[in-house]
Scaffold this motif. Structure first.
Motif, PDB file in Angstrom:
ATOM      1  N   GLY A 106       0.809  -1.212   0.000  1.00 62.18           N
ATOM      2  CA  GLY A 106       0.000   0.000   0.000  1.00 62.18           C
ATOM      3  C   GLY A 106       0.840   1.258   0.000  1.00 62.18           C
ATOM      4  O   GLY A 106       1.878   1.332  -0.639  1.00 62.18           O
ATOM      5  N   GLY A 107       0.394   2.244   0.736  1.00 63.63           N
ATOM      6  CA  GLY A 107       1.065   3.533   0.773  1.00 63.63           C
ATOM      7  C   GLY A 107       2.226   3.613   1.753  1.00 63.63           C
ATOM      8  O   GLY A 107       2.866   4.659   1.846  1.00 63.63           O
ATOM      9  N   ASP A 108       2.516   2.517   2.457  1.00 65.36           N
ATOM     10  CA  ASP A 108       3.589   2.562   3.452  1.00 65.36           C
ATOM     11  C   ASP A 108       4.934   2.928   2.823  1.00 65.36           C
ATOM     12  O   ASP A 108       5.651   3.771   3.352  1.00 65.36           O
ATOM     13  N   TYR A 109       5.277   2.306   1.700  1.00 64.43           N
ATOM     14  CA  TYR A 109       6.568   2.608   1.091  1.00 64.43           C
ATOM     15  C   TYR A 109       6.639   4.072   0.675  1.00 64.43           C
ATOM     16  O   TYR A 109       7.637   4.748   0.944  1.00 64.43           O
ATOM     17  N   ALA A 110       5.605   4.583   0.045  1.00 63.21           N
ATOM     18  CA  ALA A 110       5.608   5.984  -0.407  1.00 63.21           C
ATOM     19  C   ALA A 110       5.793   6.927   0.780  1.00 63.21           C
ATOM     20  O   ALA A 110       6.552   7.892   0.703  1.00 63.21           O
ATOM     21  N   GLN A 111       5.122   6.634   1.879  1.00 64.30           N
ATOM     22  CA  GLN A 111       5.254   7.488   3.063  1.00 64.30           C
ATOM     23  C   GLN A 111       6.654   7.385   3.658  1.00 64.30           C
ATOM     24  O   GLN A 111       7.264   8.399   4.000  1.00 64.30           O
ATOM     25  N   LEU A 112       7.173   6.173   3.768  1.00 61.37           N
ATOM     26  CA  LEU A 112       8.507   5.994   4.320  1.00 61.37           C
ATOM     27  C   LEU A 112       9.567   6.626   3.421  1.00 61.37           C
ATOM     28  O   LEU A 112      10.540   7.190   3.908  1.00 61.37           O
ATOM     29  N   LYS A 113       9.365   6.552   2.117  1.00 61.32           N
ATOM     30  CA  LYS A 113      10.300   7.178   1.179  1.00 61.32           C
ATOM     31  C   LYS A 113      10.376   8.683   1.435  1.00 61.32           C
ATOM     32  O   LYS A 113      11.465   9.240   1.559  1.00 61.32           O
ATOM     33  N   ARG A 114       9.226   9.320   1.536  1.00 66.14           N
ATOM     34  CA  ARG A 114       9.200  10.767   1.769  1.00 66.14           C
ATOM     35  C   ARG A 114       9.773  11.123   3.142  1.00 66.14           C
ATOM     36  O   ARG A 114      10.435  12.142   3.304  1.00 66.14           O
ATOM     37  N   ALA A 115       9.514  10.279   4.130  1.00 66.02           N
ATOM     38  CA  ALA A 115       9.965  10.563   5.497  1.00 66.02           C
ATOM     39  C   ALA A 115      11.457  10.298   5.699  1.00 66.02           C
ATOM     40  O   ALA A 115      12.133  11.090   6.351  1.00 66.02           O
ATOM     41  N   PHE A 116      11.963   9.199   5.122  1.00 64.25           N
ATOM     42  CA  PHE A 116      13.306   8.741   5.469  1.00 64.25           C
ATOM     43  C   PHE A 116      14.316   8.634   4.329  1.00 64.25           C
ATOM     44  O   PHE A 116      15.510   8.613   4.582  1.00 64.25           O
ATOM     45  N   PHE A 117      13.849   8.493   3.111  1.00 65.99           N
ATOM     46  CA  PHE A 117      14.764   8.122   2.035  1.00 65.99           C
ATOM     47  C   PHE A 117      15.049   9.241   1.036  1.00 65.99           C
ATOM     48  O   PHE A 117      15.544   8.987  -0.055  1.00 65.99           O
ATOM     49  N   GLU A 118      14.773  10.466   1.431  1.00 58.92           N
ATOM     50  CA  GLU A 118      15.102  11.626   0.605  1.00 58.92           C
ATOM     51  C   GLU A 118      15.995  12.595   1.389  1.00 58.92           C
ATOM     52  O   GLU A 118      15.922  13.806   1.225  1.00 58.92           O
TER      53      GLU A 118
END
Length: 131
Positions: A106-118
């Protein structure tokens, strides 16, 4: 809310659930953190709650000590950016991102990407904003 290493606390599901005071969402996040290997078990809501990196003396990337020593709020403000310490954090974060991409639904990866991986993008942008 930019952490020293470039994480966006305001986009972190753990931080958001804490601010909302939602035990059910904290429980969901605890399960997610365990599934991703960030915790060795599903921890309690109290253990997973977080008021942001500034509220904690611990740092997964060991950047806090350096930022305090340099007298900066985050690495983007440091005259030595990007140094070896923050570059190592970017590399470690990239490994975490691969795990998240493989395991999240679901949207977990997209949220984690914005929070931690940028991190790099966030720090570069914040550093420019202060010049």
């Amino acid at each position: 809310m930019l952490s020293m290493c470039g994480n966006r606390c305001d986009l972190c599901p753990r931080y958001i659930a804490t601010k909302l005071g939602s035990p059910s969402e904290l429980k969901r996040v605890a399960g997610l953190w365990h599934m991703l290997g960030w915790r060795d078990r599903v921890v309690t809501s109290g253990e997973i709650s977080c008021a942001g990196c500034g509220s904690s003396r611990s740092c997964a990337y060991e950047i806090r000590v350096c930022a305090d020593k340099q007298g900066v709020e985050h690495c983007g403000d440091c005259g030595q950016f990007p140094c070896g310490t923050v570059t190592e954090a970017f590399e470690k974060s990239a490994r975490y991102e691969e795990i998240c991409r493989e395991r999240c639904e679901g949207g977990d990866y997209a949220q984690l990407k914005r929070a931690f991986f940028e991190k790099r993008k966030n720090l570069e942008s914040a550093g420019k904003d202060r010049q």
